[in-house]
Design a protein around this motif. Structure first.
Motif, short mmCIF file in Angstrom:
data_model
loop_
_atom_site.label_atom_id
_atom_site.label_comp_id
_atom_site.label_asym_id
_atom_site.label_seq_id
_atom_site.Cartn_x
_atom_site.Cartn_y
_atom_site.Cartn_z
N ARG A 13 0.81 -1.15 -0.10
CA ARG A 13 0.02 -0.01 -0.25
C ARG A 13 0.84 1.20 -0.14
O ARG A 13 0.47 2.32 -0.60
CB ARG A 13 -0.81 -0.10 1.32
N GLU A 69 -9.61 7.23 -12.88
CA GLU A 69 -10.18 5.75 -12.75
C GLU A 69 -10.12 5.38 -11.36
O GLU A 69 -10.68 3.94 -11.29
CB GLU A 69 -9.11 5.30 -13.73
N SER A 70 -9.70 6.25 -10.47
CA SER A 70 -9.78 5.39 -9.18
C SER A 70 -10.99 5.87 -8.47
O SER A 70 -11.64 6.53 -8.67
CB SER A 70 -8.50 6.24 -8.27
N LYS A 71 -11.67 4.84 -7.77
CA LYS A 71 -12.79 4.78 -6.92
C LYS A 71 -12.52 5.36 -5.58
O LYS A 71 -13.53 5.86 -5.03
CB LYS A 71 -13.26 3.46 -6.67
N THR A 72 -11.40 5.69 -5.12
CA THR A 72 -10.95 6.15 -4.05
C THR A 72 -10.47 7.48 -3.91
O THR A 72 -10.28 8.05 -2.85
CB THR A 72 -10.35 5.30 -3.08
N GLU A 73 -10.12 7.88 -5.10
CA GLU A 73 -9.42 9.35 -5.18
C GLU A 73 -8.01 9.28 -4.84
O GLU A 73 -7.20 10.59 -4.73
CB GLU A 73 -10.24 10.48 -4.54
N TRP A 74 -7.51 8.11 -4.36
CA TRP A 74 -6.20 7.91 -4.36
C TRP A 74 -5.54 7.19 -5.55
O TRP A 74 -6.36 6.35 -6.14
CB TRP A 74 -5.72 7.15 -2.91
N ASP A 95 -6.57 3.07 -6.73
CA ASP A 95 -7.58 2.58 -5.71
C ASP A 95 -7.08 2.18 -4.42
O ASP A 95 -7.61 1.35 -3.67
CB ASP A 95 -8.37 1.22 -6.47
N GLU A 116 -6.86 2.37 -0.47
CA GLU A 116 -7.87 2.97 0.78
C GLU A 116 -7.26 4.05 1.28
O GLU A 116 -7.95 4.86 1.84
CB GLU A 116 -7.96 1.73 1.62
N HIS A 126 -6.90 15.81 -5.61
CA HIS A 126 -6.03 15.17 -4.84
C HIS A 126 -5.09 15.98 -4.01
O HIS A 126 -4.83 15.48 -2.78
CB HIS A 126 -5.14 14.54 -5.92
#
Length: 377
Positions: free
Chosen positions: A171, A302-307, A310, A312, A357
């Motif tokens: 991560r 393309e990220s669902k987490t805004e990081w 993807d 967490e 971001h």
């Protein structure tokens, strides 16, 4: 058998000239006891928190604000993301054991390899505290260079008591991120170096950040400016052609000036000339940075987490991108994009993903506030 007289060094038999002998008789050689360390150094090493030495000002260190140097800001952000409690003090490359910032000095009350007394939560302030020195003086801690900061933070942070989950393993640096590292280390870095060190329009910013704090002497600052410009140009050219830097052929500088005088080419001041005759095209460097930002913005979209990727929680790659986008928006939002207004490039990349971001990571790593992440500070 060797006698004592035969083992006497030859130099001890040399007779001292009488004038020098009379001088030594009047002023005999005396060895003084070593001076105590300055009180400030005692204060720096006796602390309940480790100390991160970075490029910053006394006021920004007191307020716990981000460093104005991208490399220092990257590690400062990453240490905060791990949940490590630490304080910040200004320093220079000359004070670093490796010759470069940042470096970290562990708390003197604990050894480098043992667990720290950190609570794991992000500190409300990284301003230096002044605890009284202990009665017994333990051995000075070993400075930790940037290459070992992450390992230290992971072993000394306390994720159980942290308000944010400690980043670790994949991560911290997802495997997919390695393919995008060059966008940051080559393209964004080259644009930052070009705008700050080579652009005459930002000479005042360079003076304020690096030159005036280093010396009050105009001659020393002028020499340091030349050194910094040369080093920045070499780093940009080392990244060519990845960052769009161009090298000139022998005699190209003179031909470029002639074309400019005849109105047949770009004016000579559009090129950043180096002492060895090579040239850097700022427009190409900035265009390359714009393309890199567009690619990073698309990746974020393309990220669902805004990081990135993807994740967490923000990773090391997020911290690396933030270290440039934050400073670009903070110091380089004036002017036109083609002229090095890198902050505007960040804002216009994609649909604003990089700007969002940057804002999100600022609030994540600095939850205590310390003001807003404003442009043009």
């Amino acid at each position: 058998m060797t006698t004592a007289s035969s083992s006497t060094p030859g130099w001890s038999k040399v007779q001292i000239p009488r004038p020098l002998q009379r001088l030594f008789d009047l002023f005999p050689l005396r060895a003084y006891e070593p001076n105590d360390l300055p009180e400030r150094s005692q204060h720096l090493t006796f602390s309940s928190l480790p100390t991160l030495f970075i490029f910053t000002t006394d006021e920004d260190a007191r307020l716990g604000l981000p460093s104005f140097n991208p490399t220092c800001l990257r590690w400062q952000t990453l240490l905060r993301l791990t949940g490590l409690e630490f304080r910040v003090l200004p320093s220079t490359n000359h004070a670093s054991p490796t010759g470069a910032l940042p470096f970290l000095l562990p708390a003197r009350s604990s050894s480098t390899g043992s667990s720290s007394s950190s609570s794991g939560a992000l500190p409300p302030s990284t301003s230096p505290s002044q605890p009284p020195p202990p009665s017994s003086s333990p051995s000075p801690p070993t400075p930790i260079p940037a290459s070992k900061l992450l390992a230290y933070a992971q072993s000394h942070a306390n994720p159980a008591k942290s308000s944010h989950p400690a980043t670790s393993g994949d991560r911290l640096f997802p495997s997919r991120a390695r393919a995008y590292v060059a966008l940051v280390s080559n393209h964004l870095r080259s644009a930052w170096l070009c705008a700050l060190y080579l652009d005459p329009a930002r000479a005042g910013l360079l003076d304020a950040l690096y030159l005036r704090p280093a010396s009050s002497s105009a001659a020393v600052r002028a020499a340091l400016r030349r050194q910094l410009r040369k080093a920045a140009g070499e780093q940009i050219l080392d990244s060519a052609p990845a960052a769009g830097a161009l090298r000139s052929r022998p005699g190209e500088r003179e031909r470029e000036r002639e074309r400019a005088e005849q109105g047949k080419g770009a004016p000579s001041w559009d090129w950043a000339w180096q002492e060895d005759g090579t040239a850097i095209d700022p427009r190409a460097v900035y265009a390359s940075a714009r393309e890199a930002m567009a690619a990073l913005a698309s990746l974020l979209a393309e990220s669902k987490t805004e990081w990135f990727f993807d994740a967490e929680a923000p990773s090391e790659f997020d911290a690396a991108v933030f270290s440039y986008t934050h400073l670009m928006m903070q110091y380089m939002s004036d002017g036109e994009e083609e002229a090095g207004a890198l902050g505007k490039m960040v804002q216009s990349a994609g649909d604003g993903e990089l700007a969002r971001h940057r804002e999100k990571l600022w609030r994540f790593a600095w939850p205590e506030g310390n003001g807003e992440a404003k442009e043009g500070r």
